[in-house]
Design a protein around this motif. Structure first.
Motif, PDB file in Angstrom:
ATOM      1  N   CYS A 245       0.845  -1.197   0.000  1.00 50.27           N
ATOM      2  CA  CYS A 245       0.000   0.000   0.000  1.00 50.27           C
ATOM      3  C   CYS A 245       0.876   1.241   0.000  1.00 50.27           C
ATOM      4  CB  CYS A 245      -0.891  -0.034   1.240  1.00 50.27           C
ATOM      5  SG  CYS A 245      -1.662   1.528   1.632  1.00 50.27           S
ATOM      6  N   GLU A 246       0.467   2.265  -0.772  1.00 46.54           N
ATOM      7  CA  GLU A 246       1.250   3.501  -0.884  1.00 46.54           C
ATOM      8  C   GLU A 246       1.339   4.261   0.440  1.00 46.54           C
ATOM      9  OE1 GLU A 246      -0.798   6.010  -3.674  1.00 46.54           O
ATOM     10  OE2 GLU A 246      -2.693   5.888  -2.579  1.00 46.54           O
ATOM     11  N   LYS A 277       4.609  -0.260 -11.875  1.00 53.04           N
ATOM     12  CA  LYS A 277       3.860   0.107 -10.669  1.00 53.04           C
ATOM     13  C   LYS A 277       4.478  -0.590  -9.449  1.00 53.04           C
ATOM     14  CE  LYS A 277      -0.903   0.535  -9.123  1.00 53.04           C
ATOM     15  NZ  LYS A 277      -2.290   0.148  -9.313  1.00 53.04           N
ATOM     16  N   ARG A 278       4.807   0.191  -8.403  1.00 59.06           N
ATOM     17  CA  ARG A 278       5.482  -0.390  -7.239  1.00 59.06           C
ATOM     18  C   ARG A 278       4.679  -0.248  -5.944  1.00 59.06           C
ATOM     19  NH1 ARG A 278       7.389  -2.558 -10.724  1.00 59.06           N
ATOM     20  NH2 ARG A 278       9.400  -2.234 -11.723  1.00 59.06           N
ATOM     21  N   ALA A 279       3.542   0.467  -5.991  1.00 54.24           N
ATOM     22  CA  ALA A 279       2.721   0.642  -4.783  1.00 54.24           C
ATOM     23  C   ALA A 279       1.248   0.646  -5.160  1.00 54.24           C
ATOM     24  CB  ALA A 279       3.091   1.940  -4.077  1.00 54.24           C
ATOM     25  N   TYR A 281      -2.758   1.771  -4.617  1.00 49.46           N
ATOM     26  CA  TYR A 281      -3.602   2.896  -4.193  1.00 49.46           C
ATOM     27  C   TYR A 281      -4.177   2.561  -2.814  1.00 49.46           C
ATOM     28  CZ  TYR A 281      -7.989   5.617  -4.360  1.00 49.46           C
ATOM     29  OH  TYR A 281      -9.053   6.413  -4.076  1.00 49.46           O
TER      30      TYR A 281
END
Ligand SMILES: [Zn+2]
Ligand SMILES: [Zn+2]
Length: 290
Positions: A245-246, A277-279, A281
């Motif tokens: 999670c970001e 994409k690394r995190a 929303y």
């Protein structure tokens, strides 16, 4: 691809059969020829509808890949070719964005000589999939424009359900549509007709475009050899969930890493998502947004 590399590809100049009776070869053949030099043929009189239809008169049994495999094998049996392809589509609400329609397409490649199966899938929001209810076709003017009628076909049935001889497919003229709606509405328990986009490839240029995009992906994949044994078709075979999670960094259900693999040997490689994409929303996190 470089011409010399293309000529050295194991599929260069080989024949494969695409099981379709709806003109999908127009979308599938050119990208595969360009990517690996394989030639597609289409058998005549192949009844792929026996494996299920979009209009609901014949239900499809099994997973998308199972149906695609049965379909590919129909063409292989009819032609005696060891290499076959088939595609399967399904349409409905987008799994993540429910109010938007989506086109899920899978294209399967089977090579019995090499002993491999390679598939690619796509979930596209580029689709005209929609349905409406009406008593008279003239009520649908705006909707018909939205679903690209008459360049895209429609089918019509009584709104209360299927009835013998009251399923009109491939409608591409206003006159035929009016007549079909009239007959189905009269026969329906509620006095109205169900009008739906005909999603068969030859009736739906938008879908054919999505299938062409998918064939390009399959072409790229068949052009990619396994780094260990050289078999064509190296690519995505699975995913690892747990994208952090970001906000809180805890794992979510989102894809964290991709697993790439060979269709023949056991080699697998885990790598970060190819979209970068690394995190996740925070709205998709069950701790931040329970
Ligand atoms: Zn969180
Ligand atoms: Zn391999």
């Amino acid at each position: 691809m470089d011409q010399d590399i293309l000529k050295a590809h194991p599929y260069h100049g080989k024949d494969a059969v695409l099981s379709t009776k709806h003109g999908k070869e127009r979308a599938v053949a050119p990208p595969l020829m360009e990517a690996v030099g394989i030639r597609l043929c289409v058998p005549h009189n192949l009844d792929t509808d026996a494996l299920g239809t979009f209009t609901g008169d014949i239900p499809r049994v099994g997973t998308v890949l199972e149906v695609a495999l049965r379909k590919a094998r129909l063409g292989m049996a009819a032609t005696g070719l060891p290499i076959g392809l088939a595609s399967e589509g399904s349409f409905g609400p987008h799994p993540a964005v429910g109010w938007m329609p989506a086109d899920a397409e899978t294209l399967l490649f089977v090579d019995d000589e090499m002993g491999i199966q390679v598939s690619e899938s796509i979930l596209s929001q580029t689709t005209n999939f929609a349905y409406e209810t009406c008593v008279d076709a003239d009520e649908l003017d705006q909707w018909l424009h939205k679903v690209h009628f008459p360049s895209h076909g429609l089918f019509v049935r009584p709104n209360s359900g299927l009835q013998p001889n009251l399923l009109f497919k491939g409608l591409t003229s206003r006159m035929a549509l009016r007549e079909a709606v009239k007959r189905c509405a009269q026969a329906s328990a509620d006095g109205s007709a169900h009008v739906e986009t005909d999603m068969r490839a030859h009736m739906n240029p938008t879908r054919l475009q999505v299938i062409a995009e998918l064939a390009q992906r399959l072409g790229r994949r068949l052009a990619t050899p396994c780094p260990e044994c050289g078999t064509p078709g190296w690519g995505l075979v699975g995913v690892v969930p747990g994208l952090p999670c970001e906000l809180c960094g805890l794992p979510t259900d989102g894809v964290r890493e991709e697993i790439h693999g060979c269709p023949r040997c056991p080699l697998r490689q885990q790598r970060p998502r190819s979209d970068g994409k690394r995190a996740a929303y925070a709205g998709d996190c069950k701790w931040c947004n329970p």
